[in-house]
Structures are given as structure tokens and as C-alpha cells.
Motif scaffolding. Sequence first.
Motif, PDB file in Angstrom:
ATOM      1  N   GLN A 123      12.776  -7.372  -1.426  1.00  0.00           N
ATOM      2  CA  GLN A 123      12.494  -6.028  -1.375  1.00  0.00           C
ATOM      3  C   GLN A 123      13.326  -4.960  -2.135  1.00  0.00           C
TER       4      GLN A 123
ATOM      5  N   TYR B 218      -0.231 -11.277  -4.193  1.00  0.00           N
ATOM      6  CA  TYR B 218       0.046  -9.810  -3.867  1.00  0.00           C
ATOM      7  C   TYR B 218       1.496  -9.498  -3.511  1.00  0.00           C
TER       8      TYR B 218
ATOM      9  N   LYS C  21       3.841  -6.701  -4.419  1.00  0.00           N
ATOM     10  CA  LYS C  21       4.413  -5.576  -3.569  1.00  0.00           C
ATOM     11  C   LYS C  21       5.732  -5.470  -3.872  1.00  0.00           C
TER      12      LYS C  21
ATOM     13  N   CYS D 122      -4.489  -1.009  -0.362  1.00  0.00           N
ATOM     14  CA  CYS D 122      -4.274  -1.512  -1.697  1.00  0.00           C
ATOM     15  C   CYS D 122      -5.632  -1.648  -2.742  1.00  0.00           C
TER      16      CYS D 122
END
Length: 1191
Positions: A66, A119, A123, A219
Motif C-alpha cells: 500500500q 478489490y 484498493k 465502496c
Amino acid sequence: MNNPTADDAEDVGNMPTFFKEHVEFFDSLRWILDSAKQSESWSLSIAPEEESDRVGKLIKIINSYQEQPMCLDPHLERIVGQIIKVVQQYVYAFYDNIVDLKSLSISVTRFDGIFDLLYMLCKVRGYKVILRFFPHGVADVEPVFATLWQFSTKLRVSAWQSRYILLIWLSLLAMIPFDIESIDSGIADLPAINSISSNQSLMVRWIELGKLFLAKPGCEMEGAAVMLSRLLSRKDSAASFQSLFIEWAVQQINDAANPVTSHPKDESKAALPIESVLQINGTLRVLCHLFSAMTSPALIEKQMPLLLDLFNLDAFDHHSITRKLISKAVQRLALLMLPVTILEKRRVHARPSLRTNLNDNGIDTVPTPICSKGPYTAADEDDSFDIDIPEEVEFFVSILLQKLRDKDTIVRWSAAKGIGRITERLPLAFAQEIVSAVGDILKEETLRTDDGHIDVSMTTEYSWHGSLLCLAELSRRGMLYPQALREIIPWVVRGLTYEIQRGDYSVGSNVRDAACYVMWSLARIPNPSSRQVFAEMSTQMATTLVSVAVFDRESSVRRAASAAFQEHVGRQSDFPHGIAVLQLVDFFSVGIMRNAFIKASRNVAEFDVYRHPLLYHLCTVTIYHWDLKTRDLAIMALRELAPLSPKYVLTSLLPEIVSNVSSPFLAIRHGAIAATGAIAESIAAEITADANATKMVLAVADNVPKRYIEDFGAGLTLAAFAFYMGCLSRAKWNIGDNVQNKFFDLFEMALVACKHVDSIVDDFTAFVDSYGLKPEQHLCIENNIKVAKSGTSRESFVLAMGALAEQRDIDILCSIVTEGATVEMRRNAAVALGQLCRRIQDSKIHDAAWAVAVVAALSQGLNDHSIDNRGDVGSWVRKQSLQSLAIIFDHDNQLAQRISTEDGALAMRLVGQVLCATTEKIDKLRAAAGRMFEILLYKQQIDLDGSAPGSVDVGKCLSQLRQLDPMQPEHFSMHESSANGDDFTWTDAEAAFRRVVPALSVSYEQTRRSLLEGLVFTGSAEPLGKFAVSAVAAYAETLSETVASEAESAAQWDVNGLVAELTRLLHTDKRTSKIINPTLIVADQLIEQGALLAADTNSSIALMSDELAQMATSSLLAYMAHPILRSQRIRQAAADHLFEVLCIHGAVDMDDDGAEIGSLLSETEWMQDTADVKEARSQLTKMIRRHVPPA
């Protein structure tokens, strides 16, 4: 789609890859997709367990990127392409199953794991990037739509990731360049959802399906908003559906807000229910995306009155996300209504390069942004006045200006960006009005003092933060012109030091950070005419930025100021000594607070232009800071900087500081008193040469009202006074008797009132060294220890006795170390003894009686093992005793000789205690013991030919320990971390135990026993126990080898001796488990590791076994008569174990009583409370006691 093959995993596009798990990832992904492609498994309600586990591992891998998602970019096409290909097959099969009514039933939950993986990619990397690799053909529209429709019939909470992926996929398909009606095949077999009929057109159902998700949290709302905005912005849908949707959206928002707006005015601030908030947020998201995608405002002219009324609603005040969406919708609607011609002209006339921009010495009155065909003239700007600016834009700008004062940062930040974008498209005159309006926000509720200072105490941090963010955005876009810069820069400079105290905390760090952002953006202004303004104000800007970079409390603000300074140095080159100073206040230099305050500020102050501003900022802002740590660092920095400009400090700063010593505000008073002391010490020569300055400094104690040293806050004020008096003492100021008496009284009050007195005692020591104590003052210190005052004050005066130097003081401290009422008093007495012995003259340390008394007291302190609810508090006393012993013995290398002559037993006991302490579980305590151990071995000199037997024994013992030490140093220094340099440290338990365990071979039994006891205690505790046991086991192996080769050595200690010592420890105190349990644990581990194999099984091991058997028998027999009620289970368990010990293993020889004992133990019902049981227990006790005496 051409996807890379498996052979390309190592290298993508001839570029190095930073996706380190890519091999493992693609192997697992290949297995997952092979499993998912099997159509016969699509009817399963859940995926196979192994597939789910592998998907979970892949999700965990992706989630770890991330912070650096770009590392995945070289592999994204391959990853997403392979996954979406299988998903596409599943969607087509699902669609065929619906249309053709096949018997094969496809589960809606089978691909949940695959959708979860997609997903997670969205993300981590963002849905816009991931959508690039999704298929987007005409044939995909209806299958994806039908699948989403089927997934929406029953909204399972756990399937939101699946619906989100399908929604963003539909948002991509909504952009296909074909009329939606031309691809509508009229799917009629879809189940009804709410009021949506399956007979309607594809476009209508598509829109209605999107509306269904606008009120969903998470979302799904965002995916539906993007899908609807792209669908409604199509040419074939804009005319027919766009206006209807906007009317519907406005109606939905009004209906959701109706419970609030319909209330009376005094209830208009009531909070909306969560369902209404979600509906409003989802609808506003669609409008925001839609306004951004639209190209003309003509289609919303009819809806404009509805939108204006909507933006005026007061129902959204409680919800920050809603207010942010209102701000975004307003700015995007305003941008939709403004032409881009002005922006395009400004871009066309920008400068071609940074070099041209910097070399332009002309002074323009209008902006000239970056890159260009030529200068941007007023004539070019005049043409823009012919552009018609809608009246609604002014209304939208007023809303955004109001949002700059919002209480939430996300709303202010959105409004600031919106104003910047709108202003960029407005004519020059209008733009200047907006800049002035933003600047006026800074001036609200402010006052200008006579000296030009801007008082911001009545302002709110929200308005300043929002205004500064907006100014930064305007600056980045080149909208701050020279005249505006001259007005705004002083306010921005004030924002760099903005801070308002609110009780015990302050606000303003976000304002200072925003001000740094403005400074950073000013350096990037594309208008070369602004260089003249920067040249005029560069010194003020540079000095303020540097002051904030080194003296701000928040590391983020310091680094932001450093970044702004760097940007100006690189782009404008107007800051004095820019590059040299930048090297001193770079990102890393200002990151650590202490380094920034002390080192960086001192280095920057070497430049004349920065010296006085740094001192001024330090003496007017930082020393009065609300945070005590910041004030303390500011005082330390002042001591470093004041000698660089003593005249400026004496004439310009000191009078103002002294005037604040009587301030009613505690932080200001504390900072002023401490700063006066720091200045008095650092420039003592200059102050004492001025009679008025000397009088002003010495009068500080008289200027402070008495109530400030007696009431609330007295402790902090008295601590500042102690520092002030210590500074004067260290500088050897000439004070009279009256001042000396006043200072002593203040020290006495400080020791009573303050909780943490370490620094106060240091200052008191300097005071005693410089001015001494009168007899009555000396007696006062002693009386404060004896009188029944609070425990804290008594402990403080005990510590203060370290500043004294008389025989009676040593006697008092020795008695407290051994008999102190509290552990804090004993600890402080041990510290004071070390300080006292360090202070006395070298001639006095040779008093053997005095030295013996001190060492005896500290030796007793090494036996302090007090425990309370705080844990092993006795370790405080042991640690300080070791440190004081190290100070005393390091002071005189003949001390061990004299002590051993006077009291040989004390000297030998001390050596054993120090060795025992080197095995402590606490690292710091073990390090202190290690230092003392090294001092005894390598610093002390003992004559082995002396007449005193004790001296000879101690000398021989230390000599043996030196020979046994495996790390004998070539030289020894008290300041070294260890005897063997950096390769060894006493805080390393494993290395420390390996070093001291050979000392078990010393021939002196007392020393050996002390060390073994320490190893046993530590060996039974985790996590260090394994190191101690391993060291003893390794030592035992060397013993067995030595005995085998040198059996003739009678003095050599063998394994049998080790076993005998362990057996002796079992006899130490049989009534408690303090020694027994650790000994049993260590003995068990040594036997398990085979360390005692060389022992004589007929003597030493047999002796230990007999002792253990008798102890076990006595303990179990005691449990047979357990006093606790309902102890039947305890009696039965004790009987079973006793039978096992006596009758099965035969651990204790019972002669002829064995059979009868076994019969009683096995046949008696010990779970019963009867007379027969009591009789059997009495008989059993009599028979066993014949062979096993009581402990």
C-alpha cells in the motif's frame, strides 16, 4: 490482450522488478485460476478451501504494497489480465444461464474470493489504473449488467467487493462509443428489484440500478456514483436523462434533509439519521462526478434554482463528508460555468524556461506564468473583461470562502483548491478581489500592537488554516501579484509562529504547517516580477523560516519550514547564505528535536544575518512555550547562542526577559526565570561589568511575588529558581550574605515542593561549592531528614546531602542506606554517598574507618531485595550502590588494600556480592556490576606480601579472578564501555554469563557460592535463564575434561563440587521456595543437558537425590493434613504422589515399614472426611517420621 508469460516474471520490459514475491504470487495465482476455470465447480456455494487459503495469501501480499503501489506496475497487466479473463468467462456463463434458462445453476458466491483479490488491487493501486486492463467490448455490456442485477437481488453484506468490481466495470463499459439502444437486446428474464421492472429499456434499468447503491456505505456508493456520472454524461443520454436525474437528485437530498429542515429554527442544527446522510452523500457524489464530466451548463439551466436552494441548506453542518461534497459540487459547477479562454491565454504567454524566468529583470504589473510565446500584457488581460461571468459564480465563491472557516480540515482543503481553480479562470480584476477577500480572513479578530506585532489571540485556527491553504493554492497558480504579495507576506510570516494556548494544550500546528506550504508555493510563483518583492522581503522570510525550522515543537513543521527554505534557495536565490544554511537545516538535521534546538541552531547562528533573529525568536517565543520540554530545550539553546552576541542579548533581550519573571502565567514566569539564569551564566563577564545589569539579575528573586512560590505552580517556579541559582553559582557570581540566605531558603522550598529533584540537587551542589553553607544551614538539611515531614521531601533532602562533606553526613547516609524507611530514601542515600565521596578531598579518602563504613553500608545495600506492588524496587538500591561503589573505588586505587586490612571479611564479601550482581536479570544493573567488577580486577592494587591475612586473601582472590577472566584488557579506563572494547557489553546477558562463569573455579568458597547463587536465581527465570544454564553447562564440561587430565590437582573444583553446592542450596531455607525452586529448575536443566554426567553417582548425585526425596516426602506428608476446607482432592493427590515416591521408585528406604505404608496409601479412601482417614493419616505420619525427620 497480450499478457506476459511466466518466463517474463523475472524481468518486465527490460526493467528491474521490485515485486519481490512475484514468483510465489504468480505460482499461486496460476493454481487459483486453474481451479476457478473449472465450470463444474461454479455451482458450489463457496470456493474450495485450498483456493480460499491461497487467495488470502495473495491478498496479504498485495496489501503489503500500500505504501509503494508503483512497485506492482510492471506486473499489473499480467495480474489483472489473467484474473479478469476468468471472471469474464464466469460472467458470460452466468448471463447465458439467465437468458437461455439452462439447467446448470451458477452460484453467486463461488467467485467471492476472486472478486476480493480484484478489490484489493483496486484498493492498493486505485480503480482508475486497474480499469485499464478490464475488457470493454460491446459484448460485455449486457453480461456484466445482468450479473450485477442478479447480485443485487439479495444484497449480501459479505459480497460488497463483488458488486463494487462489477460497478466500476460497468462505469468503463458506459463509455463505449455506441448508442445504448443499439446494444439493448431486451433481457426480460431478470427478477424484479424494488420497483424496477425488467421490461424497461437497458438505459433506464441501468440508471435505476445505480440509484440502488447510492445509499450504501463504503465502496459501492463510490462505484455507483462513477458509473452513473459516466452514463449520464453520454450524448445519447444527456438530453433525455440528465435533467431528470438532477431533479431526482435534488428531490432526494431535500427529502433526506426534510426531518431537519422542517423543524423550527432553534432545532435546525439537529443531526440527520445515518440513512439520510448516506443518501445525501451518495447523491452528491454523483453530482460532483457529473458536473466534472459535463462540457456545457446549458442542460442544467432549469435546475439551477433548485441547486442554489440546495447549497443553502443548513442541514449538513454536523457531517464533514457532506460539507466536503457540497464544496466539491459548488466548485465544479462554477468551473462548468466559466470559460477556459483566460486560463489558456495565461498558459500561452508563460515563460519558456526557468532560466529565462530567472534572468528576466523586468517588473511587470501582471502575472507572467511559466513557458511562453512572449510577455503577458495588460492588453491581453483587457480582452477578458468582455467575457460574461454568470452571477451564480459569485454565489459559489462566497460559499467556498465561508467553507475556508470550516472546523474540518478536509472541507477547508477542498474549498481552498476550489477557490484556486475558479480564480485561475476569472479576469484579473475579479481574481484580485478574491485574493483580497482571502487575505481579509487573516485580518479578522486581529490586533496590531504599537511595535507592529500582530496579536492573534482572539482568532480561530480554522480560519487561518483555511486562508493560508487558499493562498498557497493561489500562489501555485500564479495568482498572487506583486502588490498582493507585499500585503500578504507579513501575515504569512506571522502564521509561521501562530500558536494559541487552550488550557493545557495549544492549537496552531496546522496553521504553521500551512504557512510553510504558502512559503513553499511562493517560491514557485511563475511571475518573474515577484522577484523584486522577494528581494525586498527575502531576509525576513529567510530568518523566520530558519527560526521555525530549528525551534518549532513539531517535527512536521520543522521539516516543512526546511522544505520551504530549500525551495526558495533552489528557485529564487535571494536568501542570504542559502546553500550553506540549507546544509545545516536539511530534512534530517531538523528531524530530531534536540539536535535541531542545540546543534543546528548553533551552527546557523554563526552567520550574522541569522544570529539576532534566532535569538529574538528564542527569547520572545520559544522560552515561553507551554510545553515544559520545549522550554527546557530553548534554555539549553539560549546558553549556546547567547555568547555569540552578548551585547545584543544584554541590551535588547535581557530587560524584557527579566520583566516577565513576575508574570501571572506560569509558563512565561518559568521560562523567564530560567532564561535569566542561562544568560547570567553564559555571558557572566559582560553582565557583571555593567552595574545596572548585575543589579537587575540579582533582583530576580525579590521581584517574584511570594504567592508564586507558595501557591499552585510553586514547584515549577521553584525549579526555575533552582536552575537560576545554579547558573549563578557555576559562573561564580559575587553575591552577598543576604542573597546567599535567600538562595538557600529557595533551595529548601524547592526540595520540599518538587517531586523530581535530580537537577535541583545538581544546582544545589554547585551552590554549595561556590558559596558554602553556614552551620545553621547545614543543620537545617539534617533536620529536614529527621523531622516527620512528607516522604517525598525527606527523600529529596537525603539526595541533597550528597553536596555536603563532613563525617557526620557520611554516618547519617550510611544509616539510611541500611535502615531507611522507604526504598526511595535508601536509593537516594546510596546516590548521595557516591556524590559525597567524589567531592571530598583526596587526603580524606585515606581515612580507613570512613571508607570501611561507606563500603559496609553500600555492601548492605547490595542485599536489598525489597518487593512491592511496583515490582523489584530493591533493584534501585542495588544499582545505585554499585554505581557509588564504582565511584569510590575508582577514586582511590589503594582502597581495596586498606579495607581488606581493616576488615578482610567485608572485602571478601564485597567481591562475592559484585560477582553475584554480574548475573542479575536487569541489564542496567548487570552493567553497573560489570563496571565495578572490572574496577576491582584491573584498577585496584593490593600487596600480596602484606602482613594482614585478610589483605592477602583478597589479593589472591582478585589475582585468581584476573587469571580466570577470559577477556583480560590490555588497558583499563573508567570511560570505556567494557574491558574488551566494543566486542563485549555487560548488557548482553549471554556474553556476560560466559565471561563470569569461569570464576566458579576460584579457590575461595565464599566467592564461589555467591556467584553460583546468582547464576541459579537467574537460571530459573525467562528469558535470560537459558543463557545462564548454558554457561554453567559449558563450564561443567570443561571441569570434567580438566579433572580427567589433571587429577593430581587437589585444589581443582570438579563436577562433584558443583553438585554439592547445588545440594547445599537446597538446605538454605526449606520453609520457603525462594531458593529451592530455582535450584531444582537449574539442576533439572543441567541434568537434561548432560552437564552432570561426569559426577560420581555414588556420592554427589546420590546425595542430591536423597535430599530431594526426603524434601518431597516431607512436603507431600504435610499436604496429607491440608488445613483448607474441602481439601479432599489435595489429600488424594498427595497420597498418590507419596505412594509413587516411596513404593514405586523407592526413593526413601523405609525398611520393614514399606509394606504397611504402601497398604495405607493405597487402601485408604482419602476423599472421605472420616475418623478412619484421620487414624490412617496419624499412623502414616508416625511411620514416615521414623525414617524422614521433619524439615
